[in-house]
Write a protein that holds these residues in place. Structure first.
Motif, short mmCIF file in Angstrom:
data_model
loop_
_atom_site.label_atom_id
_atom_site.label_comp_id
_atom_site.label_asym_id
_atom_site.label_seq_id
_atom_site.Cartn_x
_atom_site.Cartn_y
_atom_site.Cartn_z
N SER A 213 -12.29 6.56 0.52
CA SER A 213 -11.09 7.39 0.52
C SER A 213 -10.32 7.23 -0.78
CB SER A 213 -10.18 7.01 1.70
OG SER A 213 -8.93 7.66 1.60
N ASN A 214 -9.77 8.34 -1.30
CA ASN A 214 -8.92 8.30 -2.48
C ASN A 214 -7.43 8.32 -2.13
OD1 ASN A 214 -11.22 8.45 -4.09
ND2 ASN A 214 -11.11 10.67 -4.30
N SER A 215 -7.11 8.30 -0.87
CA SER A 215 -5.73 8.54 -0.42
C SER A 215 -4.84 7.30 -0.50
CB SER A 215 -5.74 9.08 1.02
OG SER A 215 -6.43 10.31 1.08
N THR A 216 -5.40 6.12 -0.42
CA THR A 216 -4.60 4.89 -0.44
C THR A 216 -4.67 4.27 -1.83
OG1 THR A 216 -5.11 4.48 1.89
CG2 THR A 216 -4.25 2.63 0.61
N ASN A 217 -3.52 4.16 -2.48
CA ASN A 217 -3.46 3.65 -3.84
C ASN A 217 -2.29 2.67 -3.97
OD1 ASN A 217 -5.60 5.51 -5.18
ND2 ASN A 217 -4.28 6.94 -4.07
N TRP A 218 -1.95 2.25 -5.17
CA TRP A 218 -0.94 1.22 -5.35
C TRP A 218 0.07 1.64 -6.42
CZ3 TRP A 218 -1.10 -0.66 -10.37
CH2 TRP A 218 -2.31 -0.48 -11.06
N THR A 219 1.24 1.01 -6.41
CA THR A 219 2.27 1.27 -7.40
C THR A 219 2.48 0.03 -8.27
OG1 THR A 219 4.10 0.48 -6.04
CG2 THR A 219 3.44 2.78 -5.75
N PHE A 220 3.18 0.21 -9.36
CA PHE A 220 3.49 -0.94 -10.21
C PHE A 220 4.39 -1.93 -9.46
CE2 PHE A 220 2.55 -0.16 -14.92
CZ PHE A 220 1.41 0.55 -14.63
N ILE A 221 5.13 -1.46 -8.51
CA ILE A 221 5.99 -2.36 -7.72
C ILE A 221 5.14 -3.34 -6.92
CG2 ILE A 221 7.69 -2.47 -5.86
CD1 ILE A 221 8.76 0.23 -6.85
N THR A 222 4.06 -2.84 -6.32
CA THR A 222 3.15 -3.74 -5.58
C THR A 222 2.25 -4.51 -6.53
OG1 THR A 222 1.55 -1.92 -5.30
CG2 THR A 222 3.14 -2.26 -3.54
N GLY A 223 1.92 -3.93 -7.68
CA GLY A 223 1.18 -4.63 -8.72
C GLY A 223 -0.32 -4.66 -8.51
N GLY A 224 -1.03 -5.18 -9.51
CA GLY A 224 -2.48 -5.29 -9.44
C GLY A 224 -3.03 -5.98 -10.67
N ASN A 225 -4.28 -6.40 -10.57
CA ASN A 225 -4.94 -7.12 -11.66
C ASN A 225 -6.41 -6.70 -11.72
OD1 ASN A 225 -6.62 -9.64 -12.63
ND2 ASN A 225 -4.59 -9.90 -13.50
N ILE B 26 7.66 2.18 -18.93
CA ILE B 26 6.90 1.50 -17.87
C ILE B 26 7.74 1.41 -16.60
CG2 ILE B 26 5.85 -0.69 -17.19
CD1 ILE B 26 4.11 0.78 -19.11
N GLN B 27 9.00 1.12 -16.74
CA GLN B 27 9.88 1.01 -15.58
C GLN B 27 9.97 2.33 -14.83
OE1 GLN B 27 13.50 -0.49 -17.31
NE2 GLN B 27 12.47 -2.31 -18.13
N LYS B 28 10.03 3.43 -15.57
CA LYS B 28 10.10 4.75 -14.93
C LYS B 28 8.76 5.16 -14.32
CE LYS B 28 14.01 6.74 -17.44
NZ LYS B 28 14.76 7.19 -16.25
N TRP B 29 7.68 4.51 -14.75
CA TRP B 29 6.35 4.82 -14.20
C TRP B 29 6.23 4.39 -12.74
CZ3 TRP B 29 2.67 7.91 -16.06
CH2 TRP B 29 1.41 7.89 -15.44
N ASN B 30 7.14 3.57 -12.27
CA ASN B 30 7.09 3.10 -10.89
C ASN B 30 7.06 4.25 -9.88
OD1 ASN B 30 7.02 0.35 -11.43
ND2 ASN B 30 9.25 0.15 -11.44
N VAL B 31 7.39 5.44 -10.30
CA VAL B 31 7.41 6.59 -9.39
C VAL B 31 6.00 6.98 -8.94
CG1 VAL B 31 7.29 8.31 -11.24
CG2 VAL B 31 8.39 8.91 -9.08
#
Length: 314
Positions: free
Chosen positions: A140-152, A278-283
């Motif tokens: 599925s492509n429907s579940t993704n993440w935001t910069f607020i939740t983060g990732g590595n 970058i901060q505004k990219w959180n959207v």
């Protein structure tokens, strides 16, 4: 006469024994000669090739495999419309006839090879790719993440081979990305026909160097609706790491937290992005990509990228 014959036979037997001893000594020397062979050290279920310093798991046949879990990735190929292979089918890539020309193991060095050339491209692009797309929920492509939740995302890779243009310069290819995606609500809000959003991060192999491009807002006063539109964003000036990687192995790591993105080369050099853009990219929601996205439509162009390991965490 009998004495002469006896001495003659003893001489023949002695020569035969000497020849056998010399043959045994020669075979023993060959077995201990490592000048023409790559030394391999086996530790439990891991093989270390001490010449290339490659580490990978070993299958039942003794071949080295890349340290990549494909259960949360789909791959796009430069054929079809274009062709995509998702989990669980992608897990059987080694025997998948569609995948094998573009996505296969280098079992000597323990790498996953991404081969591509200009052919079919995805929507919103002119270029072809053999590239992985993260799927937090397999298939599925429907579940993704935001910069607020983060990732590595961290991977070890190398450019194996790439074509040159008419001027004799190497073509370039994108080896890692963070791509934005609109939610259905955001898509409907701006009246867009699909969920495409800009890529916040593109990392290139370019002339043997690692080059990073990110997105910045054209106007920092853009409202909350228009900020979702692709044409509200543009490329920054870009950054090229000073270290020359050429065709050798190197490690790339991308760290994302709320309002901050960091790209690290070989655990030594780092480029940090923590501006208002970058901060505004959180959207946006996002997903990681990795592989070989060839940035040319030149006839006869191609590239082969090898990934030895690739890990994503959230």
């Amino acid at each position: 006469k009998m004495k002469i014959k006896s001495q003659f036979y003893k001489s023949i037997i002695g020569s035969f024994v000497l020849m056998m001893l010399l043959a045994i000594i020669n075979l023993s020397c060959q077995a201990n000669n490592t000048d023409d062979e790559k030394p391999v050290v086996v530790v439990d279920d891991v093989v270390t090739d001490t010449e290339t310093d490659t580490i990978g798991t070993v299958d039942e046949s003794g071949y080295k495999l890349p340290n990549i879990d494909l259960s949360h990735w789909k791959v796009t190929l430069p054929i079809g419309n274009p062709t995509e292979v998702m989990p669980p089918e992608i897990l059987n890539y080694a025997t998948n006839a569609t995948l094998k020309p573009f996505f296969y193991n280098d079992s000597i060095n323990g790498a996953l090879v991404f081969y591509t050339y200009p052919e079919s491209s995805t929507a919103n692009s002119s270029y072809s790719r053999t590239e992985l797309r993260e799927q937090m929920v397999p298939g599925s492509n429907s579940t993704n993440w935001t910069f607020i939740t983060g990732g590595n995302m961290k991977g070890t890779l190398s450019m194996d081979e790439i074509s040159k243009d008419a001027s004799g310069n190497y073509h370039k290819t994108i080896i890692m990305q963070i791509h934005g995606i609109l939610t259905n609500a955001q898509r409907d809000l701006i009246g867009q026909s699909d969920n495409n959003a800009p890529p916040m991060l593109k990392i290139y192999w370019q002339d043997g160097y690692v080059r990073v491009k990110t997105k910045i807002l054209k106007d920092l006063s853009t409202n909350d609706t228009d900020i979702l539109r692709t044409d509200s964003w543009t490329d920054d000036a870009g950054y090229t790491f000073p270290k020359y990687v050429g065709f050798e192995k190197f490690t790339l790591e991308v760290k994302v937290t709320s309002g901050k993105m960091e790209v690290i080369l070989n655990n030594e050099e780092s480029k940090v992005y923590d501006s208002v853009h970058i901060q505004k990219w959180n959207v946006f929601e996002n997903y990681f990509k990795a592989g070989n996205y060839l940035v040319t439509i030149d006839w006869g162009a191609f590239a082969r990228v090898k990934y030895y390991d690739l890990v994503v965490t959230h």
